[in-house]
Design an enzyme around this catalytic site. Structure first.
Site, short mmCIF file in Angstrom:
data_model
loop_
_atom_site.label_atom_id
_atom_site.label_comp_id
_atom_site.label_asym_id
_atom_site.label_seq_id
_atom_site.Cartn_x
_atom_site.Cartn_y
_atom_site.Cartn_z
N LYS A 114 0.85 -1.20 0.00
CA LYS A 114 0.00 0.00 0.00
C LYS A 114 0.88 1.25 0.00
O LYS A 114 2.08 1.16 0.26
CB LYS A 114 -0.90 -0.02 1.23
CG LYS A 114 -0.15 0.06 2.56
CD LYS A 114 -1.08 -0.24 3.72
CE LYS A 114 -0.29 -0.24 5.03
NZ LYS A 114 -1.04 -0.83 6.14
N TYR A 168 13.02 31.07 7.07
CA TYR A 168 11.82 31.69 7.64
C TYR A 168 11.89 31.71 9.16
O TYR A 168 12.36 30.76 9.79
CB TYR A 168 10.58 30.88 7.25
CG TYR A 168 10.25 30.94 5.79
CD1 TYR A 168 9.90 32.15 5.18
CD2 TYR A 168 10.25 29.78 5.02
CE1 TYR A 168 9.57 32.19 3.83
CE2 TYR A 168 9.92 29.82 3.67
CZ TYR A 168 9.59 31.02 3.08
OH TYR A 168 9.26 31.06 1.74
#
Ligand SMILES: *Cc1c(COP(=O)(O)O)cnc(C)c1O
Length: 377
Positions: free
Chosen positions: A34, A268
């Site tokens: 998956k 940032y």
């Protein structure tokens, strides 16, 4: 020009599969592929596993789309949709011959009607909830479970092939809840297996590794195939202790290099200020690629064999490193984001811990757009 690549070592994958085989005797294996095989590329991983082992009998996926894309890639072995099938997906499910988990009457009725009409008999795996509290018929009402099973047996177009459940905490050193789940599961599965000739499965990687009583007829390894241990630290075994080899190496390139004075703020929020004259590298990977922002100021990468720290916040497509200790690093050089280089290694489990997550989330978060290059095919 490619700035990020995920190298997938199929030889490592094989070694990990052999570790599964070494623990389970002649039982069959349902590799869990998956989430694009935990980020490794579901088609290539599935094909390789099928090619190298006779014990690989079925693949486990989490959605109809994942199952269909494996079929479209030419994969012929049975595929288990571990989350079941949405009502409007039943025609596709029948068309692509996929095997759904089954745990509700509405789906049973729809599936039976459509399969019968198509002149088909669809194999299903009954899902029992023994304590995960997620999908499955709750063991707390055994009569309802048996009723459902009887109803399923009577339905045209449907054949019960398997019965399964899932562990909530088989990764702990303390297996008492897992033991309770196993006992509850067996109360139903033994009888079901006897009455319908179906087989049962319960073990994820953790149970394969340290709960042999739960191996039953088939096992469903996920994480261990990709080279990491699912066990909690207190359960005491890392991937290395278990002879597992990480399959993915993630690399990215230097897109800027400069020397800045002490007192320079980086990225940032200015959460990092250089304490000395510093050589800064900008690497072309960020959280949009799956490199967690939580690794701001705490991640590490390997530049020319040397371990170097992430400085400042991880940005959407870039991350800064302090490479003062690597004067030879040049523009365009590759750095190792996850993997081993020379004597140094930065593995997904260590990084995940730093980012306050688990290797599962880190690996399957590596974005689809990043090319996977397969080695040792
Ligand atoms: C994901 C999953 C697995 C594999 O779990 P690992 O811990 O990665 O081995 C097995 N079974 C089910 C139902 C799953 O959802």
């Amino acid at each position: 020009m490619q700035e990020i690549v995920a190298e997938i070592d199929l030889h490592a994958l094989e070694k990990n599969l052999r570790q599964v085989e070494a623990r389970i005797g002649t039982r069959k294996i349902i590799p869990v592929v998956k989430a694009n095989a935990y980020g490794h590329g579901a088609v290539a991983i599935s094909k390789h596993l099928i090619q190298i082992s006779k014990q690989v009998a079925m693949l486990g996926v989490a959605s109809l789309d994942e199952g269909i894309s494996l079929r479209n890639a030419g994969i012929k072995i049975p595929i288990l949709l571990m989350t079941g099938c949405p009502p409007d997906g039943i025609p596709d499910l029948i068309h692509h011959n996929l095997t759904p988990a089954l745990f509700d009457s509405q789906t049973l009725a729809l599936l039976s009607r459509q399969a019968h009409k198509a002149g088909r008999k669809i194999g299903v795996h009954i899902k029992i909830d023994t304590g995960m509290g997620r999908l499955g018929l709750p063991v707390s009402s055994p009569h309802d479970v048996l009723d459902f099973i009887r109803k399923t047996v009577d339905c045209k177009g449907i054949r019960i092939e398997g019965v399964f459940s899932h562990f909530a905490e088989a990764d702990l050193a303390d297996l008492s809840f897992a033991r309770e789940q196993l006992v509850k599961f067996k109360q139903i599965s033994t009888r079901l297996a006897r009455e319908t000739g179906s087989y049962c499965h319960l073990a994820n990687s953790a149970a394969i590794i340290h709960f042999a009583a739960a191996h039953l007829d088939r096992v469903r390894p996920g994480l261990m195939l990709y080279g990491y241990s699912p066990l909690q630290k207190k359960a005491g075994r890392t991937g290395k202790d278990l002879s597992l080899c990480p399959v993915m190496t993630l690399k990215s390139r230097v897109i800027s290099l400069k020397i800045v004075p002490a007192g320079t703020s980086v990225s940032y929020g200015r959460t990092f200020i250089t304490q000395r004259k510093t050589r800064l590298a900008v690497i072309a990977i960020g959280y949009a690629d799956g490199y967690p922002r939580r690794l701001s100021n705490c991640g590490e990468m390997i530049a020319n064999g040397k371990r170097v720290p992430v400085v400042g916040r991880v940005c959407m497509d870039m991350t800064m490193l302090d490479v003062t200790a690597v004067p030879e690093l040049s523009m365009g050089d590759w750095v190792t984001v996850i993997g081993k280089e020379g004597t140094q290694a930065v593995w997904a489990d260590t990084l995940a811990q730093k980012a306050d997550t688990i290797p599962y989330e880190l690996l399957c978060g590596i974005r689809e757009h990043i090319p996977r290059i397969y080695h040792n095919v």
